[in-house]
Design an enzyme around this catalytic site. Structure first.
Site, PDB file in Angstrom:
ATOM      1  N   ARG A   1     -14.571  19.852  55.969  1.00 13.86           N
ATOM      2  CA  ARG A   1     -14.958  21.016  56.746  1.00 13.86           C
ATOM      3  C   ARG A   1     -15.835  20.693  57.645  1.00 13.86           C
ATOM      4  NH1 ARG A   1     -18.811  24.650  56.051  1.00 13.86           N
ATOM      5  NH2 ARG A   1     -19.022  24.241  53.682  1.00 13.86           N
TER       6      ARG A   1
ATOM      7  N   ASP B   1      -6.301  27.437  78.282  1.00 13.56           N
ATOM      8  CA  ASP B   1      -5.212  27.054  77.092  1.00 13.56           C
ATOM      9  C   ASP B   1      -4.033  26.284  77.733  1.00 13.56           C
ATOM     10  OD1 ASP B   1      -2.955  27.060  75.394  1.00 13.56           O
ATOM     11  OD2 ASP B   1      -3.517  29.215  74.621  1.00 13.56           O
TER      12      ASP B   1
HETATM   13  C1  PLP Z   1       1.180  29.152  69.816  1.00 12.00           C
HETATM   14  C2  PLP Z   1       0.208  29.303  70.852  1.00 12.00           C
HETATM   15  C3  PLP Z   1      -1.341  29.832  70.571  1.00 12.00           C
HETATM   16  C4  PLP Z   1      -1.459  30.025  68.929  1.00 12.00           C
HETATM   17  O1  PLP Z   1      -1.663  28.837  68.382  1.00 12.00           O
HETATM   18  P1  PLP Z   1      -1.358  28.590  66.572  1.00 12.00           P
HETATM   19  O2  PLP Z   1      -1.295  27.166  66.408  1.00 12.00           O
HETATM   20  O3  PLP Z   1       0.080  29.382  66.364  1.00 12.00           O
HETATM   21  O4  PLP Z   1      -2.383  29.091  66.204  1.00 12.00           O
HETATM   22  C5  PLP Z   1      -2.001  29.856  71.489  1.00 12.00           C
HETATM   23  N1  PLP Z   1      -1.653  29.762  72.549  1.00 12.00           N
HETATM   24  C6  PLP Z   1      -0.411  29.409  73.062  1.00 12.00           C
HETATM   25  C7  PLP Z   1      -0.338  29.252  74.607  1.00 12.00           C
HETATM   26  C8  PLP Z   1       0.554  29.250  72.159  1.00 12.00           C
HETATM   27  O5  PLP Z   1       1.804  29.102  72.530  1.00 12.00           O
END
Ligand code: PLP
Length: 394
Positions: free
Chosen positions: A60, A186
């Site tokens: 963790r 992101d």
């Molecule tokens: C899939 C995705 C997420 C979330 O990711 P997980 O691994 O499913 O928690 C966040 N942002 C984007 C752009 C994604 O495609």
């Protein structure tokens, strides 16, 4: 630093070697899985100058040999000081936003968001008293009007899903510096192979490693990349939230990551070919892919993105009925959510990434019921095109 220090080598070489244990543990060419919840502590107490926390090895705390190699490698690939792996992309996103924002503060956020991020920001963060204003990530001139005295962060997606808009990251880095905000993006759809936001001045680059980084649709994982200080703060929070990645998943992600460049190259080529085929087809009304000449961002975004990725979306002249019939008629792609794997997947975002949104929220995000999304894999290009050609005849 020796001449053979992998940190000075090409991206494709670092995919294999950056932050590998030196010498290799137990003489292993591939670092084995350290499936042990904890490590032994020195019974005499921490060494001189070592803090107690650093002397504890515990899954963790993100510090097994599998975590350390993977986090060091991801940081090197991103041009970042530090990396943190998390139990999922959403764990990376939620822990990061909870770190940079306090109750009462305000966030500028892209109006086009992954469905889970949309629900997290507009639902959970709002519940904690953290408000937000939606902005257009491709129009930096409009951002200042949304600022408030309590604005603390700017959150974008490098390439948005499913409309493939390219947020202006260099402008975001400059805007955040000017107004004292923490900038986050992101970077899932681009991956470090196509875009390295930290090198552009963005504070935190976040990924769902479930997608391109792992590339094999067999684990769920997330990544946070940035300065040692900021990633350290996110890591401390994630330690308490408990969203750690298991060593077995670290091992699989380290393995999947090695082929990132070769996979992405093929996925970009397949997406480009399918986008061109679809945009010439009479049954297709509109194709969203930055590699097409009519895309609104590609001219400008060329300076920070070295490719357009493996995802595209399109609308058929026959609307939702035609879309539902197409997804049943294709033979190669599985009808499944997610993206970035070696196998091609097809979905209607209304059933998957944007299912969590209300119809009016979906409409505001430009995601209609007939929008089809394809996440290209690495299959043969001729077979994929022939499959879509036959499915469009049905
Ligand atoms: C899939 C995705 C997420 C979330 O990711 P997980 O691994 O499913 O928690 C966040 N942002 C984007 C752009 C994604 O495609």
């Amino acid at each position: 630093m020796t001449q053979s220090d992998p940190h000075h080598m090409q991206f494709d070489t670092r995919l294999m070697h950056a932050a590998a244990p030196d010498p290799p543990i137990g003489g292993s060419v591939v670092t084995p899985i350290f499936q042990s919840a904890m490590g032994v502590q020195p019974p005499e107490g921490p060494a001189e100058g070592q803090d107690l926390h650093d002397s504890i090895r515990y899954i963790r705390l993100h510090n097994t040999p599998n975590h350390l190699e993977l986090q060091g490698r991801l940081a090197s690939l991103a041009g970042a000081q530090a990396g943190l792996v998390c139990a999922s992309g959403m764990a990376a996103i939620s822990a990061s936003l909870l770190t940079v924002l306090q109750p009462g503060q305000h966030l500028l956020v892209s109006k086009e968001l992954y469905g889970g991020s949309h629900a997290w920001i507009h639902g959970e963060l709002a519940r904690l008293g953290i408000t937000s204003t939606a902005i257009d990530g491709t129009a930096p001139a409009t951002w200042a009007a949304a600022l408030r005295p309590e604005t603390k962060a700017l959150y974008l997606e490098t390439i948005t899903n499913p409309l493939l808009r390219c947020s202006d990251l260099p402008a975001a880095a400059a805007f955040a510096k000017e107004h004292g905000l923490v900038s986050l993006t992101d970077n899932t759809l681009a991956s470090p192979a196509l875009c390295r936001p930290v090198e552009l001045g963005i504070d935190l680059s976040l990924h769902s490693a479930t997608k391109y980084l792992n590339g094999h649709s067999d684990i769920v994982a997330g990544v946070v990349l940035g300065s040692k200080e900021l990633v350290g703060e996110v890591a401390s929070r994630l330690t308490l939230l408990g969203g750690c990645l298991d060593p077995n998943a670290c091992f699989l992600l380290t393995r999947g990551l090695k082929t990132l460049s070769v996979r992405i190259e093929r996925q970009c080529a397949n997406a480009q070919a399918l986008a061109e085929f679809l945009s010439d087809h009479p049954a297709v009304e509109r194709v969203n892919y930055p590699g097409l000449p009519d895309h609104p961002d590609s001219e400008h975004a060329r300076s920070w993105l070295s490719g357009w990725g493996g995802l595209l979306s399109f609308e058929l002249a026959g609307g939702e009925v035609a879309a539902r019939s197409l997804v049943q008629a294709v033979r190669i792609p599985a009808y499944a959510p997610s993206l970035g794997g070696v196998e091609t997947l097809i979905t209607l975002p209304v059933d998957s990434s944007h299912a969590i949104l209300s119809p009016s929220e979906r409409e505001a995000a430009g995601v209609g019921p007939g929008l089809v999304r394809v996440a290209l894999g690495i299959e043969g290009q001729r077979d994929l095109i022939a499959d879509f050609a036959q499915a469009l005849e049905v």
